[in-house]
Enzyme design. Structure first.
Site, PDB file in Angstrom:
ATOM      1  N   LYS A 123     -10.183  -5.055  -5.549  1.00  0.00           N
ATOM      2  CA  LYS A 123     -11.114  -3.999  -5.967  1.00  0.00           C
ATOM      3  C   LYS A 123     -10.376  -2.730  -6.383  1.00  0.00           C
ATOM      4  O   LYS A 123     -10.951  -1.863  -7.016  1.00  0.00           O
ATOM      5  CB  LYS A 123     -12.117  -3.704  -4.849  1.00  0.00           C
ATOM      6  CG  LYS A 123     -11.510  -3.419  -3.489  1.00  0.00           C
ATOM      7  CD  LYS A 123     -12.571  -3.498  -2.376  1.00  0.00           C
ATOM      8  CE  LYS A 123     -11.910  -3.680  -1.019  1.00  0.00           C
ATOM      9  NZ  LYS A 123     -12.775  -4.261  -0.006  1.00  0.00           N
TER      10      LYS A 123
ATOM     11  N   LYS B  74       0.828  -1.213   0.000  1.00  0.00           N
ATOM     12  CA  LYS B  74       0.000   0.000   0.000  1.00  0.00           C
ATOM     13  C   LYS B  74       0.858   1.257   0.000  1.00  0.00           C
ATOM     14  O   LYS B  74       0.475   2.254  -0.593  1.00  0.00           O
ATOM     15  CB  LYS B  74      -0.953   0.012   1.203  1.00  0.00           C
ATOM     16  CG  LYS B  74      -2.131  -0.920   1.003  1.00  0.00           C
ATOM     17  CD  LYS B  74      -3.324  -0.497   1.830  1.00  0.00           C
ATOM     18  CE  LYS B  74      -4.510  -1.409   1.576  1.00  0.00           C
ATOM     19  NZ  LYS B  74      -5.572  -1.232   2.543  1.00  0.00           N
TER      20      LYS B  74
ATOM     21  N   LYS C 291      -3.555 -11.332  -6.929  1.00  0.00           N
ATOM     22  CA  LYS C 291      -4.835 -11.468  -6.235  1.00  0.00           C
ATOM     23  C   LYS C 291      -5.902 -10.582  -6.888  1.00  0.00           C
ATOM     24  O   LYS C 291      -5.592  -9.473  -7.301  1.00  0.00           O
ATOM     25  CB  LYS C 291      -4.575 -11.061  -4.777  1.00  0.00           C
ATOM     26  CG  LYS C 291      -5.752 -10.945  -3.898  1.00  0.00           C
ATOM     27  CD  LYS C 291      -5.375 -10.356  -2.556  1.00  0.00           C
ATOM     28  CE  LYS C 291      -5.545  -8.853  -2.547  1.00  0.00           C
ATOM     29  NZ  LYS C 291      -5.689  -8.249  -1.227  1.00  0.00           N
TER      30      LYS C 291
HETATM   31  P1  TYM Z   1     -10.308  -6.510   2.971  1.00  0.00           P
HETATM   32  O1  TYM Z   1     -11.380  -5.516   3.206  1.00  0.00           O
HETATM   33  O2  TYM Z   1      -9.203  -6.169   2.043  1.00  0.00           O
HETATM   34  O3  TYM Z   1     -10.935  -7.861   2.451  1.00  0.00           O
HETATM   35  C1  TYM Z   1     -12.000  -8.474   3.143  1.00  0.00           C
HETATM   36  C2  TYM Z   1     -11.843  -9.975   3.133  1.00  0.00           C
HETATM   37  O4  TYM Z   1     -11.819 -10.471   1.788  1.00  0.00           O
HETATM   38  C3  TYM Z   1     -10.667 -11.299   1.624  1.00  0.00           C
HETATM   39  N1  TYM Z   1     -10.198 -11.185   0.234  1.00  0.00           N
HETATM   40  C4  TYM Z   1      -9.952 -12.213  -0.575  1.00  0.00           C
HETATM   41  N2  TYM Z   1     -10.068 -13.540  -0.389  1.00  0.00           N
HETATM   42  C5  TYM Z   1      -9.752 -14.335  -1.425  1.00  0.00           C
HETATM   43  N3  TYM Z   1      -9.334 -13.872  -2.632  1.00  0.00           N
HETATM   44  C6  TYM Z   1      -9.202 -12.549  -2.858  1.00  0.00           C
HETATM   45  N4  TYM Z   1      -8.813 -12.100  -4.046  1.00  0.00           N
HETATM   46  C7  TYM Z   1      -9.521 -11.651  -1.798  1.00  0.00           C
HETATM   47  N5  TYM Z   1      -9.520 -10.302  -1.676  1.00  0.00           N
HETATM   48  C8  TYM Z   1      -9.931 -10.026  -0.424  1.00  0.00           C
HETATM   49  C9  TYM Z   1      -9.653 -10.759   2.614  1.00  0.00           C
HETATM   50  O5  TYM Z   1      -8.669 -11.722   2.918  1.00  0.00           O
HETATM   51  C10 TYM Z   1     -10.532 -10.433   3.791  1.00  0.00           C
HETATM   52  O6  TYM Z   1     -10.790 -11.598   4.564  1.00  0.00           O
HETATM   53  N6  TYM Z   1      -7.503  -6.125   7.061  1.00  0.00           N
HETATM   54  C11 TYM Z   1      -8.719  -6.673   6.542  1.00  0.00           C
HETATM   55  C12 TYM Z   1      -9.963  -6.152   7.228  1.00  0.00           C
HETATM   56  C13 TYM Z   1      -9.971  -6.303   8.712  1.00  0.00           C
HETATM   57  C14 TYM Z   1     -10.168  -7.517   9.422  1.00  0.00           C
HETATM   58  C15 TYM Z   1     -10.161  -7.166  10.797  1.00  0.00           C
HETATM   59  C16 TYM Z   1     -10.355  -8.837   9.022  1.00  0.00           C
HETATM   60  C17 TYM Z   1      -9.826  -5.311   9.635  1.00  0.00           C
HETATM   61  N7  TYM Z   1      -9.952  -5.827  10.882  1.00  0.00           N
HETATM   62  C18 TYM Z   1     -10.311  -8.129  11.785  1.00  0.00           C
HETATM   63  C19 TYM Z   1     -10.515  -9.803  10.021  1.00  0.00           C
HETATM   64  C20 TYM Z   1     -10.498  -9.441  11.369  1.00  0.00           C
HETATM   65  C21 TYM Z   1      -8.802  -6.319   5.058  1.00  0.00           C
HETATM   66  O7  TYM Z   1      -8.170  -5.406   4.597  1.00  0.00           O
HETATM   67  O8  TYM Z   1      -9.720  -7.007   4.368  1.00  0.00           O
END
Ligand code: TYM
Length: 340
Positions: free
Chosen positions: A205, A120, A202
Site C-alpha cells: 500500500k 523501512k 510485493k
Molecule cells: P501489515 O499491516 O503490513 O499487513 C497485514 C497482513 O497482510 C499481509 N500482506 C500480504 N500478504 C500477501 N501478499 C502481499 N503483498 C501482502 N502485503 C501484506 C501481511 O503479511 C500481514 O499478514 N507486522 C504486521 C502486523 C502485526 C501482526 C501482529 C500480524 C502486528 N502485530 C501480530 C500478526 C500478528 C504487519 O505489518 O502487517
C-alpha cells in the site's frame, strides 16, 4: 505443555493488520481471507494494530478514521464479532506492558537482522525511531499475550514469527513455562501477492497507486489496473514465479480467489492470450470485491455499532491478556499489588 495455559477447547488464532493506508488485495489474500476461513475452527482474535502504525509518521485524524475503517473491513469480509474478538491494540494496555518486558529478553543483534526494519529505515531515513527497531517485540507481545497457537499472515511476516518464537522460547527457559510457542499459518498460494507494475516486488500500500488493487477500487479501476499489469513478451500462460513473475502473479490471484487449483486455471486459459488472462483476473477480483464493498459501505455508515463492537472486543481482550500479563509480572519478580 500448552494445555496448562489454555482455557479454551479450540486452538487460538491471533493476527493483526496495521491501519496505515488502504487495504490491498495482498492484505486480503495473504491475511483477511484466511481470517474468515479459519474463524469457525479456531478461537480467533483479530486486532487493529494502531500502535505498530505510528512507527512511521501518521496524520492523527486520518489514523483515527483508518482504525474504524479497518475494523469495518474485518466485518465486511465476514468476520462475526460473536465468534471472533475484534479490537484496537491501543485499547488494551497489556500489549505495551508486555512489549516492555519482552524488550528485556530480546537482543539488539536479532532485531537488527529484521528485513522489515532494514527496508523501512531505508524508506523513512529521516525517522529511524526506536519503535521501528523494536516493532517485532510489540508484535511478539500481541501474539504471546493470548497464548496463541497459530498466526495467519502473508509470507513477509515469516521472519517476525520466527523472532516471536525465539523470544517465547527464551522467556520460557529463563522464567519457566509462560507462553505457547506459536506457529505461522502462511497459505500455499497467494502468500506473497506481487506488485502489478514490478512483479518481483510485493504488492504494497505504500507504493504508487497503479501497482496495487485497493479493496475499495471500483470495477473500472480494477480493470484498468489489471489491464496495465506488467507481464512478459513470451506469450505463454504457465506458472513460473522466477521466469514469469507477472503472469504467475495473475494466475495465483485467480487460483486463490476462484478457489481453483493453479493447474486447472492454467489449463483453462491455454489459447486465451494475455488479454484473456487479464480479463479472467479482473473478473475474479471484481467478483470477490463486490460483496465486500457493499458490506463495508453498510457497516462504516453505522459508526456507533462499530464503536460498540470495538469497545466490547477490547474489554474481552483485556481480560484475556491480563491473565498472561499478571503471570509474567509474577515470574519476572515484580511485587504483587492489591488486585492480584
Ligand atoms: P501489515 O499491516 O503490513 O499487513 C497485514 C497482513 O497482510 C499481509 N500482506 C500480504 N500478504 C500477501 N501478499 C502481499 N503483498 C501482502 N502485503 C501484506 C501481511 O503479511 C500481514 O499478514 N507486522 C504486521 C502486523 C502485526 C501482526 C501482529 C500480524 C502486528 N502485530 C501480530 C500478526 C500478528 C504487519 O505489518 O502487517
Amino acid at each position: 505443555m500448552q494445555a496448562e495455559t489454555h482455557t479454551s477447547p479450540k486452538k487460538i488464532i491471533f493476527s493483526g493488520i496495521q491501519p496505515s493506508g488502504v487495504l490491498t488485495l495482498g492484505n486480503y489474500i495473504g491475511a483477511l481471507r484466511n481470517f474468515k476461513l479459519l474463524e469457525d475452527a479456531y478461537d480467533c482474535i483479530y486486532c487493529v494494530v494502531d500502535m505498530h502504525a505510528i512507527t512511521v509518521k501518521q496524520n492523527a485524524a486520518e489514523l483515527r478514521a483508518r482504525c474504524l475503517s479497518l475494523a469495518a473491513m474485518y466485518l465486511a469480509v465476514g468476520l462475526d464479532p460473536k465468534k471472533s474478538l475484534i479490537f484496537c491494540q491501543s485499547h488494551v494496555s497489556a500489549h505495551a506492558e508486555l512489549a516492555w518486558i519482552l524488550n528485556c529478553v530480546t537482543y539488539m543483534g536479532e532485531l537488527s537482522r529484521m528485513t522489515q526494519f532494514k527496508e523501512k529505515s531505508a524508506k523513512h531515513h529521516d525517522n529511524i525511531n526506536a519503535g521501528l527497531f523494536t516493532y517485532p517485540v510489540l508484535m511478539a507481545a500481541d501474539i504471546l499475550l493470548y497464548q496463541t497457537d497459530l498466526v495467519p499472515v502473508g509470507a513477509d511476516q515469516k521472519q517476525h514469527l520466527e523472532i516471536t518464537r525465539d523470544i517465547a522460547q527464551r522467556f520460557n527457559s529463563q522464567y519457566g513455562q509462560s507462553f505457547v510457542v506459536p506457529e505461522a499459518y502462511i497459505g500455499k498460494v497467494g502468500s506473497r501477492v506481487m506488485s502489478l507494475q514490478e512483479p518481483t516486488r510485493k504488492m504494497s500500500k505504500s507504493d504508487p497507486e497503479d501497482t496495487y488493487i485497493s479493496l475499495l477500487d471500483s470495477p473500472e479501476v480494477v480493470r484498468r489496473k489489471v489491464k496495465r499489469a506488467v507481464t512478459d513478451s513470451d506469450a505463454s500462460i504457465r506458472f513460473d514465479a522466477e521466469e514469469k513473475p507477472g503472469v504467475s502473479n495473475l494466475l495465483s490471484i485467480i487460483s486463490v480467489l476462484m478457489d481453483e487449483p493453479l493447474e486447472s486455471v492454467t489449463d483453462s486459459l491455454q489459447g486465451e492470450g494475455y488479454g484473456g488472462l487479464k480479463t479472467r483476473a479482473a473478473d475474479a477480483i471484481i467478483e470477490t470485491l463486490a460483496p465486500i464493498q457493499a458490506e463495508y459501505a453498510r457497516i462504516i455508515a453505522d459508526k456507533a455499532t462499530l464503536q460498540g463492537i470495538l469497545d466490547e472486543g477490547a474489554q474481552a481482550a483485556a481480560r484475556r491478556a491480563n491473565r498472561t500479563l499478571d503471570k509474567v509480572k509474577r515470574k519476572v519478580g515484580f511485587a504483587p499489588h492489591g488486585k492480584a
